[in-house]
Write an enzyme that holds these catalytic residues in place. Structure first.
Site, mmCIF file in Angstrom:
data_model
loop_
_atom_site.group_PDB
_atom_site.id
_atom_site.type_symbol
_atom_site.label_atom_id
_atom_site.label_comp_id
_atom_site.label_asym_id
_atom_site.label_seq_id
_atom_site.Cartn_x
_atom_site.Cartn_y
_atom_site.Cartn_z
ATOM 1 N N THR A 99 46.717 60.414 62.973
ATOM 2 C CA THR A 99 48.082 60.483 62.459
ATOM 3 C C THR A 99 49.065 60.470 63.626
ATOM 4 O O THR A 99 48.676 60.310 64.785
ATOM 5 C CB THR A 99 48.301 61.761 61.634
ATOM 6 O OG1 THR A 99 48.432 62.896 62.511
ATOM 7 C CG2 THR A 99 47.137 62.003 60.671
ATOM 8 N N CYS A 100 50.326 60.665 63.290
ATOM 9 C CA CYS A 100 51.362 60.665 64.324
ATOM 10 C C CYS A 100 51.206 61.810 65.320
ATOM 11 O O CYS A 100 51.679 61.709 66.461
ATOM 12 C CB CYS A 100 52.743 60.781 63.678
ATOM 13 S SG CYS A 100 53.105 59.495 62.490
ATOM 14 N N TYR A 119 54.051 57.705 65.692
ATOM 15 C CA TYR A 119 55.140 58.567 65.253
ATOM 16 C C TYR A 119 56.414 57.757 65.029
ATOM 17 O O TYR A 119 57.152 57.969 64.069
ATOM 18 C CB TYR A 119 55.381 59.645 66.298
ATOM 19 C CG TYR A 119 55.837 60.966 65.729
ATOM 20 C CD1 TYR A 119 55.788 61.213 64.367
ATOM 21 C CD2 TYR A 119 56.293 61.972 66.561
ATOM 22 C CE1 TYR A 119 56.194 62.422 63.844
ATOM 23 C CE2 TYR A 119 56.709 63.184 66.059
ATOM 24 C CZ TYR A 119 56.660 63.402 64.692
ATOM 25 O OH TYR A 119 57.062 64.594 64.178
#
Length: 422
Positions: A44-45, A180
């Site tokens: 994920t970010c 992100y």
């Protein structure tokens, strides 16, 4: 279970960005190891989690070496083992380790990562149990606490603090090109923003702009004066924007743990800076009690998952017992006479089956006595057959449960006529 982890608050966003950019294909490399029976990668970010199910032969050093072969520069992985790894999965799924405590986005990301691993055949039963139970606990936290309302994604929480009368007319500059930054662009578009440009000192800005269908600017100095909102998400440990760079009023949303915007910028006239500390403060301290409640729910979920995982350890033995017993039954059935059976035929078959079933336990009883292991044998007999007293186990409760071998309860075997039948 083993987890190799890179997290925003431990290694920094720039390291998360580096690892997430090269993590594709790592599962295939690990699955080639005989000791790895399941693998899921959550990227994920703000985190990369490599979740592994391995046998006892897999040492952490061996796994780390195999994992690091995939990267030019070996990552500084955090390692979680056994119950600590299980607890980590639960905390991640619950959003308790997120930038904004309680955010729900991570649960969906974990669910999708697990679904992809299952589609590719990369999972195992223990991994399925662990992740399913973690997601179940996450949903319970959402129902029983108010963390879901406070715990939006950090991007959404930050944008909520920006006073924008018209997102379509707002000129927005994004600094950074990692995962992100992609989340930032998606969140801005959800709010109706159309004038979005990106700048990156790494030289990846043009490629990022093309893949996300936004504008690209080479010069930060030229882009800053015309931007109404600047969103930074580099996190490289040095200030990308200093007071000398700011020549006109603007709002800055700094989403980096290691600030991209020099704190002195906030003192400039007409300038507002929203950073992670501002976001956390805006959520208030009211979530503290909910966070404690969420942790208690997590602990309950972990205990339940451990019970399920430990019960699976005996599955091969139960399967073996089922096959052995059913094999004996089939053998006795083939020996029955080819004519209508009499009571004596049935009694003989049952006695022969009972004799075969008792042969090994009876023989082992004699050997145990000869070797001075009588107490161990009697304890095993109490556990397996209920012969003798077994502390903490209610015989009535056991009789009410179904047998894992035949899936039958004792009441299913009761052929005596009921009062209604009479």
């Amino acid at each position: 279970m083993r987890i190799f982890s890179i997290q925003h608050h431990r290694q920094g966003l720039s390291e998360v960005e580096r690892i997430s950019a090269d993590v594709d294909g790592v599962v295939d490399r690990l699955r080639d190891l005989p000791s790895v029976t399941g693998a899921v990668v959550l990227s994920t970010c703000n985190r990369v989690e490599v979740i592994l199910d391995t046998d006892d032969e897999a040492t952490p050093g061996h796994l780390r070496a195999a994992l690091n072969e995939h990267f030019d520069t070996p990552p500084a992985w955090d390692l979680y083992l056994g119950e600590a790894a299980l607890g980590h999965v639960f905390r991640v799924a619950a959003g308790l380790d997120s930038m904004v405590v309680g955010e729900r986005e991570i649960a969906g990301q974990l669910r999708r990562a697990m679904g992809e691993a299952q589609r590719l055949g990369h999972t195992s039963l223990p991994l399925n149990i662990a992740v399913d139970e973690a997601l179940k606990t996450s949903r319970r936290i959402a129902r029983e606490t108010s963390l879901e309302g406070a715990g939006r994604s950090v991007v959404s929480a930050g944008l909520d603090l920006i006073d924008v009368p018209d997102w379509r007319a707002t000129r927005i500059l994004v600094l950074g090109t990692g995962a992100y930054a992609g989340a930032v662009v998606a969140a801005l578009r959800n709010r109706g923003a159309t004038h979005i440009t990106v700048h990156s000192a790494s030289g990846r800005g043009a490629q990022f702009a093309e893949s996300h269908d936004i504008g690209h600017v080479e010069s930060l100095a030229d882009a800053l004066p015309s931007a109404d909102l600047v969103v930074t998400c580099r996190g490289r440990g040095s200030h990308a924007i200093t007071p000398a760079d700011v020549t006109s009023p603007a709002t800055f949303l700094d989403l980096s743990l290691k600030r991209d915007v020099d704190p002195e910028v906030a003192s400039l006239p007409g300038v507002r800076v929203v950073d992670l500390a501002t976001i956390q403060e805006s959520l208030g301290h009211g979530i503290a009690e909910d966070t404690r409640r969420a942790q208690a729910i997590v602990n309950e979920g972990i205990a339940e998952a451990l019970t399920k995982l430990r019960s699976r350890v005996v599955d091969p033995a139960v399967v073996g017992l089922r096959e052995t017993v059913m094999g004996l039954v089939d053998d006795e059935v083939t020996r029955l006479p080819n004519r209508p059976l009499t009571h004596e035929d049935a009694a003989l078959a049952l006695r022969r089956l009972a004799t075969r079933l008792l042969h090994i336990p009876s023989t082992r009883a004699k050997l145990a006595a000869e070797r001075g292991r009588t107490d161990e044998y009697l304890s095993a007999m109490a556990e397996l057959y209920g012969i003798g007293e077994t502390p903490g186990i209610d015989a009535d409760t056991l009789e009410a449960q179904s047998c894992p071998v035949t899936s039958l309860a004792l009441t299913d075997l009761d052929s005596s006529p009921t009062r209604e039948a009479m």
